[in-house]
Structure formats: C-alpha cells, structure tokens
Design an enzyme around this catalytic site. Structure first.
Site, PDB file in Angstrom:
ATOM      1  N   ASP B 295     -11.293   4.039  -0.715  1.00 48.39           N
ATOM      2  CA  ASP B 295     -11.103   3.101   0.393  1.00 48.39           C
ATOM      3  C   ASP B 295     -12.260   2.104   0.400  1.00 48.39           C
ATOM      4  O   ASP B 295     -13.359   2.411   0.850  1.00 48.39           O
ATOM      5  CB  ASP B 295     -11.048   3.917   1.695  1.00 48.39           C
ATOM      6  N   LYS B 326     -10.494  -6.368   5.278  1.00 48.18           N
ATOM      7  CA  LYS B 326     -11.718  -7.007   5.835  1.00 48.18           C
ATOM      8  C   LYS B 326     -12.122  -8.290   5.113  1.00 48.18           C
ATOM      9  O   LYS B 326     -11.434  -9.281   5.205  1.00 48.18           O
ATOM     10  CB  LYS B 326     -12.871  -5.995   5.814  1.00 48.18           C
ATOM     11  N   THR B 351       9.433  -5.779   6.078  1.00 47.28           N
ATOM     12  CA  THR B 351       9.919  -7.165   6.164  1.00 47.28           C
ATOM     13  C   THR B 351       9.066  -8.118   5.333  1.00 47.28           C
ATOM     14  O   THR B 351       9.571  -8.826   4.468  1.00 47.28           O
ATOM     15  CB  THR B 351       9.915  -7.664   7.626  1.00 47.28           C
TER      16      THR B 351
END
Lengths: 468, 471
Positions: B295, B326, B351
C-alpha cells in the site's frame, strides 16, 4: 428553439452509421488498448471530441443517438457548452491543482459551491450533505453514518468503554458491530465490500468476494400494465412489506438501516408504488431503523423530478447520489448522522471540489433550462410512443414501465437472448441503448433529450423489434 | 535556479502570521457558515487556494504558513504549480471533465495513450494498472483482484462457477461468498470503508461501530532508534513479527489469500521496517500461495526520495499488487500478472472505472518529477532536514525522541512525550507559521511537497527552536 438546439447547434439531425459496431477502427483500437486495459466489457471506442449533445461518436465516425449515456451518468449531453465554460474556468484549474483535504482545510469557496449547487436541490427534509467519490463510496459512508448513529444511541451518547476500545482493534465485539444493513432482493448498491453485501442483482457482481451476513427482503414484482393488476400488485407490495417487518423484528441482530432504490435499476428497473415506500418509511420509523434511499442512478432529474423518490411523498433519513451529479455523497437530516465525534466519518479528500463545481453547473442548468419539465414532458411522449410499439409487438415487448417517471422507462423481452439481440440491432440502426436485469431494456438519455430524439429512438426500436 | 524558484517566483520568502489565533476572525466565521452545510469539526482553517503558492498555504485571514502537511500528504508539487495548471487546462483535461466516460464500456479513443502515460511510472516489475477513485477504493479493488484470483486458481482459471456458488452468493453465503481473508498488520492504515476498515488497525476511532471481517493481524516491527545502535534488537524484532505472520498462515480459521502492508506505516505512527522484513514477508506469501499487496497510498509518488518506497527493499519477486492514491491525485493498483484480470467481464467493474481527470493529473505529476529530476535534490534536502532535527533531538531529548526516516528524504517523524504535548506543539508551530501534522498517539510527521528545499528546512527548524523551549 428546442433545448438541444440551444446548446448544440451542430448536433446531427439523425444517426450516421458507416460500419459495423464496433467498426474496424474501434476493433483495432480495442486490440491495442487491451495490452494495457481490460477491454472485455467495452462496446466500442468513443471519440469524445466529436460526440455532441445526444449523439455519441465512435472511433469509426459512427454517430449514435445515445439513450444510455455512460450508464446513466451524463446529464447535459456531450460537449455541453456550459460545462466547457466551467471546465475552462480559473476556479476549475485551482480546484484541480490544489485538491484539498476538505474536512481539514476546506477552500474559501466550498461553502458557496455547496450552497448554490448541491444543497440548492437538497431533497425535502435533508438539509446537510457529506461529499464522497463514487456511488459505492456514498452508500458505504451512509451505512457508516447509520451504524455510528445507532451505536451511539445504544451507548446512550456515552464515551466508548475500555472494552470497546480494545476489542475493536481485533475486529471483535463489542467494539466492532454486529448490527446489519438490510437491502432488497435484486438491489444494486455498489461493488465494494459493504455495498456489495447489500447488492443482490446478479451473481457475477458478487461471486468470490467475502460478504457480510446481512439480511434481505423481497422487492415487489409488479404486473403490467399497472391499471389492470391493481389488486394483485397491492397484495404483492403488502407481502413484501410484511416480510420486511418480520425480518427486521426477527433478525438475530439489530437492523441499523434499510437501503432501497426508488426504482431498482441495475436489477431490472423494478418499480414499486408510493404506498410501498411510505410503508417502508412507516416500518423503519416505528422500529427505529434508518431509511436510506439510494438515488445514485435514479437521481439527477431523469425522472422529471430532481430525485425520483420525490414522486412518492416520503422523507428518508439519508439519500445518496452520484452518476449524473458527477459528484457523489449523501444528504441527511439529523445532526447525529454526521457522527457523534469528529474524524469518525472522515477520509483524506472527503469529496472533490472539481466535481462539486461540475455538479453546481449541472444543477444551475437544470434550473435555467427547466430540464425537469423537459424530462417529464418528453418522457411522457416517449412512453406513449413505446406504448404504441408494445401493442404492435405485444408478444415481444413486455412490461413497459415508468409511466409518469420522465425518461426513466424500461421494458422486457421474453428472453435474455432476444434482449441482447434487440440491443445489438438498435446499435446497428444508430441507437446506443442499455440493458438491465436479465431481460430488461432501460432508457437513460440525458436531460437534453427532445421530442425529435424520441421520434428517432421510437422508429429505431420499432424497426429493431421487426428484425428479431 | 532551483525548480521551486523557477516555478514559484512569487513564493513567499517566509511565513507570516497576522492573527492571534489560527483560525483568525475571518476563518472562524467561514468555519461557522460552512458548518451549516458541511461537517466542520475537523477543520483546522479555511484555505485560500487561489493565493497559496508553492510550499506556502494561505488562509482566509491572510496567514501565510509553510506547509509540511500538504493536505495529508497529497500535494506533490506545491500549490498552484504552473505546469499542473497547464495540464489542468489542456484539451484532454477539458474533455475528461466535460464528458466523463464509463471507461469499462466506452473508453475514449485517447484512453490507451492516457494509460500508457501513467504506466511509464509504474514501480519496478509492474506493467499494468487498474484505476480507482481513492486510497480506500484502490485497496478494496486490490482485495477483490486477489480474491478473484485466489478462487479462480482454486477452481481453474477458466472453469465456470457452480450452480451452488451462483445461488449461495445471492444470500451472501459460502461457497459463492467464501470465507477467505486478507492479513494486515497492527497499527496499519488502509482506509475506512468496510473491507479497508477491517484491515485498518491504527486507532479505535477509525474503526469503532463498523461491522468488520474476522481477518488476522500480525505485529509490525517496533524498532529502537537510532537504528545504527540497535541493530541486534531490531533484527530480532523482524524475526519475531515474521514468525507471527507464519503462525497466522498455519492456524487462521480460514485461508489467507493476501497480505497488505505499507512500506512505512504512516497514519499508525510512521513505523519503518527493514528490507529483511519485507523480503521475509514476500517469502512467506510465496510459501503459502498468498498475494502480497504493498500500500503506497501515503509513501508513494516520491515522498521518500524514490518514486515508490518499497523499491528500496528490492523485494524479489516484486509484490503482486501496489496500490496508490494521494500525491498521485488518482488512485488504483499496479500489477503485472495478467491473471489478476478476471477471466470474464463485469467482475472487476463499476460505472466509471477510474477517472481520466485523475489519470491525466497523475501522469503530469509523475512526468514533472521525472523530467525535472526532483527526487535527487529532495533526498539531499531530507538528509539536511534529518541532521538538523537530530541536533534538536539531542538538545531537547525531553520533547523529541525516536527521530526516524533517515535516508527517506523528508518522510521524517519523531515522537513527543504525550498526546497533549504533541497537540500543543502542533498548535504553537501553526502560530509560528508552520503547518505540520501528527500521526498515531504521540508522533509528528513531516509530509512536505517534493519541492521542499533547504531554505524551507531552515524556516521549519527555526520555528521549532522558538516553540520547543515554550513547551
């Protein structure tokens, strides 16, 4: 001059189809794109520079009338001049280059952007907004709001106990929660882990992903035309409400919130009556459950009202939005739904001012051009045209629905295969149109769709039915 | 002329605080009105982004603060960077904003180029990217990719689902929704949605009252500082933590499909670990057939002096997925094994499937970093910053301990004796003209932009010299 003519003087007067869809250029581009992107769900490659108004232009130069609009997420047509103005504005450049952590360091103009934009169309009774990034995100934040609210209530507004503070770090009770969110069968609320646990549309949306063991209730399966099945439909809705009440009462843990779409869209455009939604409201109030209405797909004016649930005379506790607003989030009423302490409903960005600016422009245009009236009137006209087609193809075009709900219209075909065939035929004839559920076809045009577009759409649908 | 001087000729020469408190009177009014429509309880001050420049954030009262927090570590190249303004006004950006596509269904003709522009900046060993909208979203999408992959490997990549799987998943039950887990570390932060919230273990307030998955945790190393004089202890600490990870794999009640770890645990207190630890983790995941997710939401995009912090550990083979957000201003995960793309469409789908606006910004930011070689001077600034802080640490050992992050540019942190002292320090630094952030209970973390220079370090240090004696 019609709305689309005002905005888009150069909009094509009719679809132009030169190749198969996808055509050779699209195919070649998809092939190339597939080296860096999963293209298995791609219909064609779009030329957004040349798309205009209600027409989407593909890489082969085909121009299709678009009644699907990026899965119901384009409000004002392609290349809308007012959105272009906003995109070119200094405000937008500042928003893009200095994206704030909104909750910690909000910008001087965020109050105004919200006040003149989103909050000016807040649904009745819900005067606060929390901004987010997507529909799934909005729904999950709404779940968090409901869960924290209910837990705080249970705790009697007292501080966390030592046991809660330690157990939560191990994902254990009592710090974590065994409260649940109830959703309806066939619902779609997103695809992250909390939202996906409430999504019940199709197996493909859910398979292989760990899920919370949360309850569901049946959603009414109404029979059409409505005026011929009044008694049956009433009984069906009562059955579903009874099941909802029993599930809430008998579920082994507390139901913190019920989430429901005003029309279940991905799940097949399933409608229910105002009485059904009022029934949910009555039950949730009585049983101390938060009611969340998910307007991600239905909201933004397509139904002839800003929010579709406004057709039902019901005031939920929370209403979520995304898609056509181009900004996501939820409206809420009770101050306690913001969390009893700061930094509980929190993340780095807490939304995006560049999206709030776009939402503001969309809202201003909806008001200025009275696009809700357009959706209502053009929608009624569209419905009447489709009604005539459904009489002509009575065995193939089934369950036409959405009367009085603006553009939010759908119908079924007898099988999935026939439905897919119809969608393909429509594309060949120059209409981009989408499916939903197993056999449904849904209409999701932009708010700038006019009568002349309806005429083209109707004639293509008519011709396509003739071919299948 | 340095990049910062070139790009920001009008950057203030130093901070200037013109009100007695921050927020001042105008700020307080603005926060109050905002509160009518938006939760204002986390608001430090209302910023005037039009006026903010480079390393300086200017508030609505006209206070000019040197920003070492940068929107919770998310502003890479300073405020109003002229080259990003250019990107923000480019034709492709206008298009992205006005006609936002459903990328999975109707990708634009220029999308391939946008993807390639972004992929140029992939971490070593990664060749593909899937786009998301926020860090939490990116991590959860990565979990989904891991779970799809894990189950399809078990089933056979191209085998169809069983009827039982298809039926049970509609009721959220196994085998359609299997009980499988992601392992995370204590004090980790990976986001605040439901699955990301389940692997976040930073603070109770991040997790309280949310239903969570019963997923395992292991200890993350707690090193003693300075590292040079605690080598033996810290090596033992690595071993102890890795043994716990291995024990979890052997004994957890359900299969562990993936491990997620930050290269530096940031929200959780800026906790660092060694190359040995990360390689050990990689080896365990390989041994047990699990995937490794790094991460890089907070550490990535140059903040530690290299583009992706985990690259310094030379993890071999490279991690399976690397998430980002970020500073990138876009979000998603990097990967390289094509089998992380599910065998049929509409599984990893939504979507928007990302946002070209974010992707364009991300590529522009990364290009700017690379073309101007910004990380090399940043590393030097960081060493200087560290040495100056080291001096203050020896001068004020009662206030500053565990200075850490040496060699990771300005990605530095230290601890204070208590949460209340830390709060007082941060408050007084603001009044001395510096915006700085905390992490965990007693940490202070430095998260300036990549354009922070020695002159900014000097200003920062001199503010500390003023503030520390008053604590």
């Amino acid at each position: 001059m019609s709305i689309s003519e005002t905005y888009f003087p150069t909009e094509p007067s009719a679809p132009e189809i030169k190749t198969a869809i996808p055509g050779p250029v699209s195919k070649a581009k998809l092939e190339e794109l597939s080296t860096v992107y999963d293209t298995k769900a791609a219909y064609f490659v779009t030329d957004y520079y040349n798309s205009i108004g209600n027409y989407i232009c593909d890489a082969d130069g085909n121009k299709l009338l678009d009644s699907y609009c990026q899965i119901s997420s384009i409000a004002l047509g392609y290349n809308n001049p007012e959105l272009l103005k906003t995109a070119h504005s200094d405000e937008m450049a500042v928003a893009l280059c200095n994206r704030p952590a909104l909750a910690c360091f909000p910008s001087t103009d965020y109050y105004d952007i919200l006040k003149k934009g989103l909050l000016s169309v807040a649904p009745k009774g819900l005067d606060k907004v929390c901004t987010a990034h997507t529909g799934s995100d909005a729904n999950e934040m709404a779940f968090k709001a409901a869960l924290m609210f209910q837990a705080n209530k249970k705790r009697g507004n007292k501080p966390f106990t030592e046991e809660e503070l330690t157990s939560v770090m191990e994902n254990q009770l009592p710090g974590t929660s065994d409260m649940v969110i109830l959703s309806f069968e066939k619902a779609f609320h997103g695809r992250l882990f909390g939202s996906l646990s409430t999504t019940r549309s199709k197996a493909i949306h859910k398979l292989d992903i760990p899920a919370f063991d949360w309850p569901k209730a049946p959603f009414p399966a109404l029979k059409y035309p409505l005026d011929q099945f009044e008694a049956e439909n009433k009984a069906e809705e009562e059955r579903c409400l009874k099941a909802l009440e029993e599930t809430i009462k008998n579920y082994p843990s507390k139901v913190a919130a019920v989430i429901v779409e005003p029309v279940q869209s991905e799940g097949g455009d399933n409608h229910a009556s105002p009485a059904f939604f009022q029934g949910i409201r009555e039950i949730t109030k009585r049983l101390d459950v938060i009611m969340i209405i998910d307007e991600v797909q239905t909201g933004g004016g397509g139904s002839g009202k800003m929010w579709l649930h406004e057709h039902y005379d019901v005031v939920p506790d929370i209403m979520t939005f995304s898609k056509k607003m181009q900004n996501a989030g939820f409206f809420f009423s009770e101050a306690g739904l913001a969390g009893d302490q700061p930094f509980r409903q929190f993340n780095t960005w807490c939304g995006d001012p560049s999206k709030a600016l776009i939402a503001k422009t969309i809202i201003e245009q909806i008001k200025e051009k009275d696009l809700l009236t357009n959706a209502k009137e053009t929608g009624d006209y569209l419905y009447s045209k489709l009604e005539a087609i459904s009489t002509k193809y009575s065995g193939k075009m089934l369950n036409l629905r959405g009367k009085g709900r603006g553009f939010f219209i759908a119908f079924d075909l007898p099988t999935t295969a026939l439905r897919n065939q119809l969608l393909a035929e429509c594309k060949v004839l120059g209409l981009n149109i989408g499916g939903c559920g197993d056999m449904g076809v849904r209409l999701r045009p932009a708010l700038v769709f006019g009568k002349k577009h309806v005429d083209i759409l109707a004639s293509i649908v008519d011709e396509a039915f003739g071919k299948i | 002329m340095s990049y910062t001087s070139k790009c920001f000729p009008n950057e203030p020469a130093g901070p200037s605080v013109v009100t007695e408190t921050i927020p001042g009177p105008k700020g307080k009014d603005a926060i109050k009105s905002l509160g009518e429509v938006f939760d204002n309880r986390c608001t430090y001050f209302v910023a005037d982004y039009e006026k903010s420049q480079g390393n300086y954030i200017i508030d609505v009262d006209g206070n000019v603060l040197l920003d070492a927090y940068c929107q919770v570590a998310s502003i890479a190249l300073g405020y109003n960077n002229p080259n990003l303004i250019k990107a923000a006004s480019s034709d492709k950006m206008i298009r992205a904003i006005v006609d936002r596509p459903a990328l999975g269904n109707f990708p634009g003709a220029d999308f391939e180029q946008l993807q390639k522009d972004l992929l140029k900046h992939a971490p070593k060993g990664q060749t593909l990217v899937w786009n998301g909208l926020s860090g939490a979203d990116a991590n959860e999408l990565a979990f989904k990719a891991v779970f799809f992959n894990y189950q399809s490997k078990k089933r056979g990549f191209d085998k169809p689902f069983t009827t039982e799987e298809e039926e049970t998943c509609m009721s959220n039950q196994a085998p359609g929704n299997p009980e499988i887990a992601i392992l995370s570390f204590k004090r980790a932060f990976h986001g605040r949605l439901f699955a990301s919230g389940s692997v976040t273990r930073s603070k109770p307030v991040h997790k309280m009252d949310m239903p969570s998955f019963q997923w395992p945790t292991a200890d993350f190393p707690s090193y003693k500082y300075p590292l040079e004089s605690n080598e033996e202890f810290n090596a033992e600490e690595d071993k102890r933590c890795l043994a716990i990870v291995e024990e979890r794999f052997q004994n957890w009640k359900c299969p562990i499909a993936g491990v997620i770890v930050e290269p530096v645990q940031s929200e959780g207190g800026d906790n660092h670990a060694s190359a040995t630890f990360f390689q050990g983790l990689r080896d365990i995941t390989l041994k047990y057939g699990a995937k490794l997710i790094i991460d890089e939401v907070q550490a990535g995009c140059g903040g530690t002096g290299i583009m992706w912090d985990h690259e310094r550990y030379n993890i071999t083979p490279p991690p399976d997925l690397v998430t980002f957000s970020k500073k990138m201003q876009s979000a998603g995960y990097w990967f390289h094994d094509p089998e992380f793309i599910p065998n049929i469409p509409y599984r990893q789908f939504n979507t928007w499937c990302g946002d070209p606006k974010g992707i364009i910004m991300a590529a522009a930011i990364c290009d700017e970093i690379k073309d101007n070689n910004l990380l090399e001077p940043l590393r030097e600034t960081g060493l200087y910053f560290y040495s100056q802080l080291e001096k203050l640490q020896s001068q004020y050992p009662q206030f500053i301990t565990n200075l850490r992050g040496k060699g990771k540019a300005c990605f530095l942190a230290f601890d204070m004796p208590s949460g209340s002292k830390r709060a007082e320090f941060i408050e007084k630094m603001k009044l001395a003209g510096i915006n700085v952030g905390g992490c965990a209970e007693v940490g202070v973390r430095l998260r300036p932009g990549l354009i922070f220079e020695k002159k900014h370090v000097d200003i920062f240090i001199s503010a500390m010299e003023k503030v520390l004696p008053t604590l």
